[in-house]
Design a protein around this motif. Structure first.
Motif, PDB file in Angstrom:
ATOM      1  N   ASN A  70     -12.055  -4.594 -14.221  1.00  0.00           N
ATOM      2  CA  ASN A  70     -12.754  -3.619 -15.027  1.00  0.00           C
ATOM      3  C   ASN A  70     -14.117  -3.337 -14.416  1.00  0.00           C
ATOM      4  O   ASN A  70     -14.751  -4.197 -13.849  1.00  0.00           O
ATOM      5  N   ILE A 113     -10.596   0.739 -15.683  1.00  0.00           N
ATOM      6  CA  ILE A 113      -9.672  -0.382 -15.530  1.00  0.00           C
ATOM      7  C   ILE A 113      -8.905  -0.211 -14.227  1.00  0.00           C
ATOM      8  O   ILE A 113      -8.337   0.854 -13.960  1.00  0.00           O
ATOM      9  N   GLN A 122      -5.762  -1.730 -12.060  1.00  0.00           N
ATOM     10  CA  GLN A 122      -4.539  -2.520 -12.161  1.00  0.00           C
ATOM     11  C   GLN A 122      -3.495  -1.896 -11.251  1.00  0.00           C
ATOM     12  O   GLN A 122      -3.736  -0.861 -10.636  1.00  0.00           O
ATOM     13  N   THR A 123      -2.319  -2.499 -11.181  1.00  0.00           N
ATOM     14  CA  THR A 123      -1.250  -1.970 -10.342  1.00  0.00           C
ATOM     15  C   THR A 123      -0.971  -0.525 -10.725  1.00  0.00           C
ATOM     16  O   THR A 123      -0.770  -0.214 -11.899  1.00  0.00           O
ATOM     17  N   GLN A 173      -3.051   1.831 -10.727  1.00  0.00           N
ATOM     18  CA  GLN A 173      -4.297   2.440 -11.198  1.00  0.00           C
ATOM     19  C   GLN A 173      -5.452   1.808 -10.408  1.00  0.00           C
ATOM     20  O   GLN A 173      -6.172   0.959 -10.891  1.00  0.00           O
ATOM     21  N   ARG A 177       0.100  -5.953  -7.064  1.00  0.00           N
ATOM     22  CA  ARG A 177      -0.329  -6.839  -8.152  1.00  0.00           C
ATOM     23  C   ARG A 177      -1.142  -7.980  -7.534  1.00  0.00           C
ATOM     24  O   ARG A 177      -0.694  -8.623  -6.590  1.00  0.00           O
ATOM     25  N   HIS A 200      -8.630 -12.997  -3.627  1.00  0.00           N
ATOM     26  CA  HIS A 200      -7.360 -13.172  -4.343  1.00  0.00           C
ATOM     27  C   HIS A 200      -6.481 -14.105  -3.533  1.00  0.00           C
ATOM     28  O   HIS A 200      -6.845 -14.494  -2.422  1.00  0.00           O
TER      29      HIS A 200
END
Length: 192
Positions: A1, A10, A12-13, A15, A20, A38
């Motif tokens: 975020n 936001i 995310q996958t 977006q 992932r 990550h």
């Protein structure tokens, strides 16, 4: 975020992310760009898009910091420190460097661009060439397991390690039946 003014974005996958990710730690570089560690590498956000720099050998990340040269330092649970240098990776661990502990809890970079590493087996300060190690046996540290660090601006001048009197240990190693285990090899580990 991300929060810009009063509006959240936001990521995310599908977006902002093409895959992932399990995000571990985040640091900002000198330009204010985020670097996110990550389980398979690093992500950075610049000019409205995320870029992924893979490293599938990257184990559990415990800390992350950036230095003045734009390198990203990642401390791990069991494989030392990974340094991302733009397109390539360096590894400092107990095989490739003077770093004796592969469990790096925290990393801080001071204004002199010295890298401070809090490990399970002491405090290391790296000036780009030399490693300086401080532990209870050569400095006035309360513990060898360093979880948190903060360095103000250029940081302090580094004191010379001191020579302290060595301790000793004695006792008996016995078998389950109480008989001495004569000639047994005893190994004392500095890390789990």
């Amino acid at each position: 975020n991300s929060l810009d003014s009063d509006e959240w974005t936001i990521f995310q996958t599908g977006q902002g992310f093409s895959d992932r990710y399990f995000l571990d730690k985040i640091a900002l570089d000198a330009q204010g760009n985020p670097w996110v560690a990550h389980s398979s590498g690093l992500l950075t956000f610049d000019d409205g898009a995320w870029t992924d720099y893979s490293n599938h050998d990257l184990p559990i990340v415990e800390s992350i910091a950036t230095d003045a040269q734009g390198r990203v330092w990642i401390g791990t649970f069991s494989k030392g420190v990974y340094v991302f240098q733009g397109e390539s990776w360096l590894v400092y661990n107990n095989v490739t460097s003077e770093l004796e502990s592969n469990h790096v809890h925290t990393i801080v970079v001071d204004a002199q661009d010295r890298v401070w590493l809090g490990t399970e087996w002491g405090l290391y300060v790296f000036d780009g060439t030399n490693w300086q190690l401080y532990r209870m046996d050569n400095a006035d540290l309360a513990d060898n397991d360093i979880y948190a660090l903060a360095v103000v601006q250029a940081g302090p001048s580094l004191p010379e390690p001191t020579e302290k009197t060595h301790g000793s240990m004695n006792g008996r190693v016995v078998l389950e039946n109480g008989q001495p285990a004569a000639g047994a090899t005893i190994e004392i580990c500095i890390e789990r």
